[in-house]
Design a protein around this motif. Sequence first.
Motif, short mmCIF file in Angstrom:
data_model
loop_
_atom_site.label_atom_id
_atom_site.label_comp_id
_atom_site.label_asym_id
_atom_site.label_seq_id
_atom_site.Cartn_x
_atom_site.Cartn_y
_atom_site.Cartn_z
N ILE A 23 -14.11 18.88 11.58
CA ILE A 23 -15.12 18.01 10.97
C ILE A 23 -15.39 18.43 9.54
O ILE A 23 -15.49 17.59 8.64
N ARG A 24 -15.51 19.74 9.30
CA ARG A 24 -15.76 20.25 7.96
C ARG A 24 -14.63 19.86 7.01
O ARG A 24 -14.86 19.44 5.89
N GLY A 25 -13.38 19.95 7.48
CA GLY A 25 -12.24 19.55 6.66
C GLY A 25 -12.28 18.09 6.30
O GLY A 25 -12.03 17.71 5.15
N TRP A 26 -12.63 17.23 7.28
CA TRP A 26 -12.74 15.80 6.99
C TRP A 26 -13.89 15.54 6.03
O TRP A 26 -13.74 14.81 5.06
N ALA A 27 -15.07 16.12 6.30
CA ALA A 27 -16.25 15.88 5.46
C ALA A 27 -16.01 16.34 4.02
O ALA A 27 -16.45 15.68 3.07
N ASP A 28 -15.29 17.44 3.85
CA ASP A 28 -14.99 17.93 2.50
C ASP A 28 -14.06 16.98 1.75
O ASP A 28 -14.04 16.97 0.52
N SER A 29 -13.29 16.18 2.48
CA SER A 29 -12.33 15.27 1.83
C SER A 29 -12.98 13.96 1.38
O SER A 29 -12.34 13.19 0.67
N VAL A 30 -14.22 13.72 1.79
CA VAL A 30 -14.91 12.48 1.39
C VAL A 30 -15.37 12.63 -0.05
O VAL A 30 -16.15 13.54 -0.36
N PRO A 31 -14.93 11.74 -0.95
CA PRO A 31 -15.28 11.87 -2.37
C PRO A 31 -16.79 11.81 -2.59
O PRO A 31 -17.47 10.93 -2.07
N GLY A 32 -17.30 12.77 -3.34
CA GLY A 32 -18.72 12.78 -3.72
C GLY A 32 -19.66 13.36 -2.69
O GLY A 32 -20.86 13.45 -2.93
N SER A 33 -19.13 13.77 -1.53
CA SER A 33 -20.04 14.29 -0.50
C SER A 33 -20.32 15.77 -0.72
O SER A 33 -19.54 16.50 -1.31
N ILE A 34 -21.49 16.18 -0.23
CA ILE A 34 -21.95 17.57 -0.33
C ILE A 34 -22.10 18.10 1.09
O ILE A 34 -22.55 17.39 1.98
N ARG A 35 -21.74 19.36 1.30
CA ARG A 35 -21.95 19.98 2.61
C ARG A 35 -23.45 20.07 2.90
O ARG A 35 -24.23 20.35 2.00
N LEU A 36 -23.83 19.85 4.13
CA LEU A 36 -25.24 19.92 4.50
C LEU A 36 -25.82 21.30 4.21
O LEU A 36 -26.99 21.43 3.82
N ALA A 37 -25.03 22.34 4.36
CA ALA A 37 -25.50 23.70 4.09
C ALA A 37 -25.84 23.88 2.61
O ALA A 37 -26.66 24.74 2.26
N ASP A 38 -25.27 23.06 1.73
CA ASP A 38 -25.48 23.19 0.29
C ASP A 38 -26.41 22.12 -0.29
O ASP A 38 -26.64 22.11 -1.49
N CYS A 39 -26.91 21.21 0.54
CA CYS A 39 -27.72 20.09 0.05
C CYS A 39 -29.10 20.52 -0.41
O CYS A 39 -29.80 21.25 0.29
N PRO A 40 -29.50 20.05 -1.59
CA PRO A 40 -30.87 20.31 -2.04
C PRO A 40 -31.84 19.35 -1.35
O PRO A 40 -31.46 18.25 -0.95
N SER A 41 -33.07 19.76 -1.20
CA SER A 41 -34.10 18.90 -0.62
C SER A 41 -34.70 18.01 -1.69
O SER A 41 -34.76 18.37 -2.86
N ARG A 42 -35.13 16.83 -1.25
CA ARG A 42 -35.82 15.85 -2.10
C ARG A 42 -35.02 15.38 -3.31
O ARG A 42 -35.56 15.14 -4.37
N GLU A 43 -33.71 15.31 -3.13
CA GLU A 43 -32.84 14.76 -4.16
C GLU A 43 -31.83 13.83 -3.47
O GLU A 43 -31.45 14.08 -2.34
#
Length: 119
Positions: A23-43
Amino acid sequence: MGLFDRLRTGLTETDEDRLAAEIRGWADSVPGSIRLADCPSREPVTVAGVVRRITVVPAQGGETLEALVFDGTGEVTVVWMGRRVIPGLNLGTRVVLRGVLGEAPGGRRIVNPTFEFAA
């Protein structure tokens, strides 16, 4: 990594670990996506993941549809207000979400995101 290390990892790795890596490999291949572990809050963020759980929650003004989405690094609860069902949204569905990720007592949430189903 040597042959012995790869063999040992293959024998001790669980099915859940392998699924998370896929799943991580697929999610990383989606253009413009950010990993949930790295996502900032309220942005505004774009995240990609797989639906792990779907719940319809009765509320005061109507029902809400909640989906737990996992990207291999973390989970987020996605809430659609006033919805009971979204055609095509099932367990195991790959989704790309765009919205504002916030912190709540039950964990991280995205409320009423725009979304698309991915292959």
